[in-house]
Design an enzyme around this catalytic site. Structure first.
Site, PDB file in Angstrom:
ATOM      1  CE  LYS A 100       0.395  -2.031   4.156  1.00 16.59           C
ATOM      2  NZ  LYS A 100      -0.060  -2.900   5.040  1.00 16.59           N
ATOM      3  CB  ILE A 131     -12.163  -6.667   2.603  1.00 10.82           C
ATOM      4  CG1 ILE A 131     -12.523  -6.937   4.224  1.00 10.82           C
ATOM      5  CG2 ILE A 131     -13.759  -6.030   2.208  1.00 10.82           C
ATOM      6  CD1 ILE A 131     -12.764  -5.650   5.044  1.00 10.82           C
ATOM      7  N   GLY A 182       2.421 -11.734  12.396  1.00  5.71           N
ATOM      8  CA  GLY A 182       2.504 -11.417  11.281  1.00  5.71           C
ATOM      9  C   GLY A 182       1.570 -10.426  10.576  1.00  5.71           C
ATOM     10  CE  LYS A 200      -3.630  -1.329   5.045  1.00  4.57           C
ATOM     11  NZ  LYS A 200      -3.714  -2.010   6.515  1.00  4.57           N
TER      12      LYS A 200
HETATM   13  P1  NDP Z   1       7.753  -9.487   5.312  1.00  2.00           P
HETATM   14  O1  NDP Z   1       8.769  -8.626   5.519  1.00  2.00           O
HETATM   15  O2  NDP Z   1       7.243 -10.586   5.970  1.00  2.00           O
HETATM   16  O3  NDP Z   1       8.020 -10.129   3.825  1.00  2.00           O
HETATM   17  C1  NDP Z   1       8.932  -9.269   2.838  1.00  2.00           C
HETATM   18  C2  NDP Z   1      10.094 -10.295   2.255  1.00  2.00           C
HETATM   19  O4  NDP Z   1      10.661  -9.503   1.172  1.00  2.00           O
HETATM   20  C3  NDP Z   1      11.177 -10.488   3.491  1.00  2.00           C
HETATM   21  O5  NDP Z   1      11.324 -11.910   3.315  1.00  2.00           O
HETATM   22  C4  NDP Z   1      12.222  -9.831   2.787  1.00  2.00           C
HETATM   23  O6  NDP Z   1      13.356 -10.245   3.125  1.00  2.00           O
HETATM   24  C5  NDP Z   1      11.895  -9.709   1.291  1.00  2.00           C
HETATM   25  N1  NDP Z   1      12.672  -8.443   0.629  1.00  2.00           N
HETATM   26  C6  NDP Z   1      12.777  -7.298   1.129  1.00  2.00           C
HETATM   27  N2  NDP Z   1      13.325  -6.554   0.287  1.00  2.00           N
HETATM   28  C7  NDP Z   1      13.837  -7.229  -0.743  1.00  2.00           C
HETATM   29  C8  NDP Z   1      14.508  -7.103  -2.022  1.00  2.00           C
HETATM   30  N3  NDP Z   1      15.081  -5.932  -2.308  1.00  2.00           N
HETATM   31  N4  NDP Z   1      14.728  -8.048  -2.850  1.00  2.00           N
HETATM   32  C9  NDP Z   1      14.177  -9.247  -2.461  1.00  2.00           C
HETATM   33  N5  NDP Z   1      13.425  -9.669  -1.510  1.00  2.00           N
HETATM   34  C10 NDP Z   1      13.311  -8.734  -0.484  1.00  2.00           C
HETATM   35  O7  NDP Z   1       6.622  -8.509   4.827  1.00  2.00           O
HETATM   36  P2  NDP Z   1       4.982  -8.635   4.778  1.00  2.00           P
HETATM   37  O8  NDP Z   1       4.898 -10.159   3.943  1.00  2.00           O
HETATM   38  O9  NDP Z   1       4.285  -8.671   5.978  1.00  2.00           O
HETATM   39  O10 NDP Z   1       4.639  -7.519   3.935  1.00  2.00           O
HETATM   40  C11 NDP Z   1       4.685  -7.505   2.707  1.00  2.00           C
HETATM   41  C12 NDP Z   1       4.126  -6.300   1.907  1.00  2.00           C
HETATM   42  O11 NDP Z   1       2.611  -6.707   2.000  1.00  2.00           O
HETATM   43  C13 NDP Z   1       4.127  -4.915   2.578  1.00  2.00           C
HETATM   44  O12 NDP Z   1       4.041  -3.800   1.798  1.00  2.00           O
HETATM   45  C14 NDP Z   1       2.915  -5.013   3.675  1.00  2.00           C
HETATM   46  O13 NDP Z   1       2.824  -3.524   3.984  1.00  2.00           O
HETATM   47  C15 NDP Z   1       1.900  -5.481   2.854  1.00  2.00           C
HETATM   48  N6  NDP Z   1       1.004  -6.312   3.764  1.00  2.00           N
HETATM   49  C16 NDP Z   1       1.237  -7.065   4.695  1.00  2.00           C
HETATM   50  C17 NDP Z   1       0.169  -7.747   5.289  1.00  2.00           C
HETATM   51  C18 NDP Z   1       0.392  -8.668   6.351  1.00  2.00           C
HETATM   52  O14 NDP Z   1      -0.495  -9.069   7.089  1.00  2.00           O
HETATM   53  N7  NDP Z   1       1.515  -8.871   6.834  1.00  2.00           N
HETATM   54  C19 NDP Z   1      -1.230  -7.680   5.020  1.00  2.00           C
HETATM   55  C20 NDP Z   1      -1.361  -6.712   3.651  1.00  2.00           C
HETATM   56  C21 NDP Z   1      -0.320  -6.185   3.084  1.00  2.00           C
HETATM   57  P3  NDP Z   1      14.215  -9.582   4.751  1.00  2.00           P
HETATM   58  O15 NDP Z   1      13.056 -10.456   5.572  1.00  2.00           O
HETATM   59  O16 NDP Z   1      15.382 -10.271   4.616  1.00  2.00           O
HETATM   60  O17 NDP Z   1      14.123  -8.269   4.616  1.00  2.00           O
HETATM   61  N1  HSE Z   2       0.093  -3.913   9.182  1.00  2.64           N
HETATM   62  C1  HSE Z   2      -1.151  -3.810   8.140  1.00  2.64           C
HETATM   63  C2  HSE Z   2      -2.344  -3.965   9.088  1.00  2.64           C
HETATM   64  C3  HSE Z   2      -1.209  -5.128   7.377  1.00  2.64           C
HETATM   65  O1  HSE Z   2      -2.185  -4.371  10.448  1.00  2.64           O
HETATM   66  O2  HSE Z   2      -3.428  -3.719   8.912  1.00  2.64           O
HETATM   67  C4  HSE Z   2      -2.454  -5.222   6.548  1.00  2.64           C
HETATM   68  O3  HSE Z   2      -2.308  -4.152   5.571  1.00  2.64           O
END
Ligand code: NDP
Ligand code: HSE
Length: 346
Positions: A100, A131, A182, A200
């Protein structure tokens, strides 16, 4: 050109890969061919993962592989996510995302780039977790005038406020729990300060009003300002405190009201009963009237559900980016004075 790439193998990325393989046959039936994930890009290796052989570290492998049709950018952050997304869209590779921060800041430019290259930029997972609110606003309500959107758009803060109120958990313990599950951002300040909700609501407002509303224009107050006295006061009124995002625009006005703040929400308001990691979005539309959407706002599998919906759409549609946001100036936003105390949600 029927292969997928997943950029980022964290909470959302791993959920997307697991759900994809769980539902692969169903997706294949829907789109008429069997897709597969060819690459997972991450910084780290995942030697214990059943998908370890798909993990790569060099982005150029993905952008130069003519078999890649869709990439899911689920890394987060602005850099290098912006650069990667632009490079993929420029090559006609559709991008779906949960990021986002990137959509809120660069949505207009990325949607235009996708359109120019006859591919899609889709972001159902960016707002409201599971959603399906983005497609609903873009498609299902496209023949309505949207007057108002109000919602609980951050799972982490709603979870924290619920745990503090119902279980008496101290703030830091509730936050730690949200991180372990998470839900929280890498830097949870974005959740607590209201910045995540501001991103958002700016995305929802941009779709509803067709203008790119920047997140920094949203008057934002976070839950860090909420005291235990505030919570007790709300309870004495038969109300709860919720971090609510609001955007509204009268049909005869050019101006948009948009804010994120902890509101006092009376128990007879539907949003008062949205607890835990759940989000809800209430939409007032000219023809459809009032609509309410409810579901898990964060977490691995709920978010993966939205990412997979976009992957499926991007594999079936040649260009689903009919969503166009005009650039505009900050003076489109109605300026309001700082209020004393917490506002009451109407
Ligand atoms: P995480 O930190 O769990 O996952 C991100 C992954 O991407 C990590 O494994 C990270 O590695 C890797 N990464 C970061 N930079 C790079 C790069 N340059 N090249 C390759 N890999 C990279 O985050 P989330 O999965 O929680 O979130 C991801 C996105 O989704 C964010 O924008 C978040 O705001 C969004 N989001 C998350 C939600 C949630 O419930 N968690 C819900 C909705 C949206 P490393 O850990 O080593 O940095
Ligand atoms: N950190 C965000 C939240 C993840 O708690 O709503 C979902 O966008």
């Amino acid at each position: 050109m029927r292969k997928l790439a997943i950029l980022g193998f964290g909470t959302v990325g791993s959920g997307t890969v697991e759900s994809f393989y769980h539902h692969k046959e169903k997706i294949a039936k829907r789109i008429g061919f069997t897709p597969d994930i060819k690459y997972i890009l991450d910084i780290r290796d995942f030697p214990e993962s059943p998908y370890k052989d798909k993990v790569i570290h060099d982005f150029s492998v993905i952008e130069n592989d003519p078999e890649i049709a869709v990439a899911a950018e689920v890394m987060g952050g602005l850099n290098p996510a912006l650069d990667f997304t632009k490079r993929l869209l420029s090559k006609g590779i559709s991008v779906v995302t949960s990021n986002k921060e990137l959509v809120a800041r660069h949505g207009a430019e990325l949607l235009a780039l996708a359109k120019a290259n006859n591919c899609s930029y889709l972001f159902e997972a960016s707002t409201g977790g599971a959603i399906p609110i983005i497609r609903t606003l873009t498609d299902s309500l496209s023949s309505n005038y949207i007057y108002k959107i109000q919602g609980i758009l951050n799972g982490t803060t709603n979870f924290i406020l619920t745990k503090m109120r119902e279980e008496g958990l101290p703030f830091n313990e509730a936050l730690k729990l949200a991180q372990d599950l998470g839900y929280a951002e890498k830097d949870p300040t974005a959740d607590i300060s209201g910045a995540d909700s501001a991103r958002k609501i700016s995305i929802l407002a941009s779709i509803a009003f067709g203008k790119h509303i920047k997140p920094e224009w949203v008057k934002t107050v976070g839950i860090d300002r909420v005291t235990s006295e505030d919570m007790a006061y709300a309870e004495s009124l038969g109300a709860k405190i919720k971090l609510v995002a609001v955007a509204s625009k009268e049909s005869d006005s050019d101006k948009i009201f948009i804010t994120v703040a902890p509101y006092i929400v009376c128990n007879n308001h539907q949003l008062a009963h949205v607890d835990d990691v759940f989000n809800a979005v209430m939409v007032d539309a000219s023809g459809a009237g009032r609509l309410m959407f409810y579901g898990q706002g964060a977490g691995k599998l709920p978010t993966a559900s939205a990412v997979l919906a976009d992957i499926t759409a991007a594999l079936t549609e040649t260009n689903s980016s009919d969503n166009v946001w005009e650039e505009c100036e900050e003076d489109i936003i109605i300026k309001t004075d700082g209020e004393e105390g917490l506002p009451i949600l109407e």
